[in-house]
Motif scaffolding. Sequence first.
Motif, PDB file in Angstrom:
ATOM      1  N   LEU A  84       2.892  -2.519   9.520  1.00 31.93           N
ATOM      2  CA  LEU A  84       3.742  -1.178   8.684  1.00 31.93           C
ATOM      3  C   LEU A  84       5.134  -2.249   8.903  1.00 31.93           C
ATOM      4  O   LEU A  84       5.790  -2.428   9.935  1.00 31.93           O
ATOM      5  CB  LEU A  84       3.937  -0.635   9.525  1.00 31.93           C
TER       6      LEU A  84
ATOM      7  N   ILE B 246      -2.972   1.553  11.269  1.00 29.53           N
ATOM      8  CA  ILE B 246      -2.117   0.004  11.344  1.00 29.53           C
ATOM      9  C   ILE B 246      -1.855  -0.738  12.610  1.00 29.53           C
ATOM     10  O   ILE B 246      -2.385   0.030  13.840  1.00 29.53           O
ATOM     11  CB  ILE B 246      -0.717   1.333  11.685  1.00 29.53           C
TER      12      ILE B 246
ATOM     13  N   SER C 276      -1.262  -4.424   3.682  1.00 27.11           N
ATOM     14  CA  SER C 276      -2.637  -4.004   3.752  1.00 27.11           C
ATOM     15  C   SER C 276      -3.356  -5.950   3.107  1.00 27.11           C
ATOM     16  O   SER C 276      -2.546  -5.704   1.840  1.00 27.11           O
ATOM     17  CB  SER C 276      -3.614  -3.427   3.495  1.00 27.11           C
TER      18      SER C 276
ATOM     19  N   ALA D 198       0.659   5.584   1.462  1.00 27.46           N
ATOM     20  CA  ALA D 198      -0.679   4.506   1.471  1.00 27.46           C
ATOM     21  C   ALA D 198      -2.054   4.770   1.538  1.00 27.46           C
ATOM     22  O   ALA D 198      -2.687   4.880   1.706  1.00 27.46           O
ATOM     23  CB  ALA D 198      -0.267   3.390   2.528  1.00 27.46           C
TER      24      ALA D 198
ATOM     25  N   TYR E 202       5.263   3.087   0.671  1.00 31.05           N
ATOM     26  CA  TYR E 202       6.837   2.403   0.773  1.00 31.05           C
ATOM     27  C   TYR E 202       6.830   3.991   0.704  1.00 31.05           C
ATOM     28  O   TYR E 202       6.508   5.417   0.300  1.00 31.05           O
ATOM     29  CB  TYR E 202       7.431   2.250  -0.265  1.00 31.05           C
TER      30      TYR E 202
ATOM     31  N   VAL F  18       3.425  -3.110  14.208  1.00 30.50           N
ATOM     32  CA  VAL F  18       4.767  -2.828  13.667  1.00 30.50           C
ATOM     33  C   VAL F  18       5.732  -3.449  13.867  1.00 30.50           C
ATOM     34  O   VAL F  18       5.695  -4.289  14.610  1.00 30.50           O
ATOM     35  CB  VAL F  18       4.829  -0.965  13.879  1.00 30.50           C
TER      36      VAL F  18
ATOM     37  N   VAL G  32       3.780  -0.301   3.702  1.00 27.32           N
ATOM     38  CA  VAL G  32       2.766  -0.577   4.344  1.00 27.32           C
ATOM     39  C   VAL G  32       1.981  -1.702   4.285  1.00 27.32           C
ATOM     40  O   VAL G  32       1.990  -1.390   2.906  1.00 27.32           O
ATOM     41  CB  VAL G  32       1.621   0.517   4.601  1.00 27.32           C
TER      42      VAL G  32
ATOM     43  N   LEU H 102       3.123   6.764   5.348  1.00 28.19           N
ATOM     44  CA  LEU H 102       1.545   5.788   5.644  1.00 28.19           C
ATOM     45  C   LEU H 102       0.930   7.011   4.494  1.00 28.19           C
ATOM     46  O   LEU H 102      -0.050   7.003   4.190  1.00 28.19           O
ATOM     47  CB  LEU H 102       1.869   6.726   6.857  1.00 28.19           C
TER      48      LEU H 102
ATOM     49  N   THR I 116      -3.750  -4.146   8.208  1.00 22.14           N
ATOM     50  CA  THR I 116      -3.232  -3.543   8.123  1.00 22.14           C
ATOM     51  C   THR I 116      -1.659  -3.407   8.804  1.00 22.14           C
ATOM     52  O   THR I 116      -1.510  -3.523  10.052  1.00 22.14           O
ATOM     53  CB  THR I 116      -3.494  -2.158   7.737  1.00 22.14           C
TER      54      THR I 116
ATOM     55  N   ILE J 191       8.719   6.940   7.796  1.00 19.10           N
ATOM     56  CA  ILE J 191       7.826   5.789   8.514  1.00 19.10           C
ATOM     57  C   ILE J 191       6.356   7.230   7.649  1.00 19.10           C
ATOM     58  O   ILE J 191       5.469   7.098   7.593  1.00 19.10           O
ATOM     59  CB  ILE J 191       7.503   6.188   9.880  1.00 19.10           C
TER      60      ILE J 191
ATOM     61  N   ARG K  45       0.549  -1.189   0.205  1.00 20.94           N
ATOM     62  CA  ARG K  45       0.052   0.482   0.283  1.00 20.94           C
ATOM     63  C   ARG K  45       0.607   1.673  -0.156  1.00 20.94           C
ATOM     64  O   ARG K  45       0.592   1.895  -0.347  1.00 20.94           O
ATOM     65  CB  ARG K  45      -0.640  -0.197   1.363  1.00 20.94           C
TER      66      ARG K  45
END
Length: 434
Positions: free
Chosen positions: A402, A308, A418, A301, A274, A311, A416, A298, A400, A294, A272
């Motif tokens: 991470l 999330i 999913s 995505a 990157y 992790v 990410v 997010l 989802t 990070i 989802r």
Amino acid sequence: MSSASTDAGPGPVVSGPVVSGAAATGAVVTGVGVVAPTGVGAEEHWQAVLAGKSGIGRISRFDPTSYPVRLAGEVPGFAARERVPGRLIPQTDHWTHMALAATQAALADAGVDPGELPEYEMAVVTASSSGGTEFGQHEMERLYTKGPSWVSVYQSIGWFYAATTGQVSIRHGMRGPCGVLCTEQAGGLDALGQARRLLRSGARLVVSGGTDASLCPYGLTAQLATGLLSTEQDPGRAYLPFDAAASGYLPGEGGAILVVERDAPDGYGAIRGYAAGFDPRPGSGRRPALRGTIERALADAGVTPGDIDVVFADAAGVPELDLAEAEAITAVFGPRGVPVTAPKTLTGRLYGGGAALDIATALFALRDDVIPHTVGPTRLAPGCELDLVLGEPRDTPVRTALVLARGHGGFAAAMVLSDLHHISRTGNISRTGK
């Protein structure tokens, strides 16, 4: 593109196009092949992770007695002659042998016959950290002890960090865009990020991920130069990320190869989001890249921190690196704001193969609604305000995930994933039950 600033100064520049919605679901992982200290085979690896079965032990590929590091994660029972065409064995390194075997398993898992697809619509992008160190060492030994005529002609390619990509491409007739990412432990995520770009630009299928194998005297000596490896002799106490007794990490070999397809109707999950970043110069007063990386992943995505469910941490096992990662996670999610896990304590850090193996593990977590636990740590270090999953796996909906990775020298990456069943037609995350 730069991330938000803090009192320490502006954040580092990070890469990763901000693309959300339906376009972000186009890269679907349809096949997984694993060759790791936790097992040869994806399901064997996953069951070992859930059982907390460690692949860490005394190095057996050579006598480590004279070295300060004597423990590592070795792949058990891997025989190249049983999994790789015989003609390729003398031409390639152990690292490439494992990747060829994992690729074959991933293609079979995806139900893909490369011979039935247009050759220029299939691509190969892998990660490599050290290349064929064992192959190179053996050839150098022949050079120094017997002379140039004893050196194999395959030395010219067997050590090369792109050897795995080339051999996979040749063996399966994949003549689309091919490449290799050399960003140490972050490489697996970077390779998959490039795989997603290739799918968006017209490729139908990409073989991606990575393996590594530096468990030879030459390879281990090179790793010792970082000063980050643990010299603890107790396998259960040698690699303890985020723990008050953390003393470094252990090396390992192996990794995972994944088949990623464009707009596949079914699979393990979708890539989802990157992003990648690079730490600023030490002493510059700027914060490390991970937090901004990070946040960009997010945003790419189209999800929020609240979306999330888990992790998968980089988990260096080095106190200052652990603290920096914990602070980045806490800054985004809040203190103990999201479950965190690090199954790599069962394998050691696999460099070019490590993040790819974390991706495979995260995909199984999505599939089975369970967060694997972190084996080893018992007492969080001061400042590590994490909800680290310990003791046993945590059964909970996982939609989802991470995955984080950092490479020696400043590389950082975040991805990410999913569950396909929770991505609506608009590309948004659906919070309904599975």
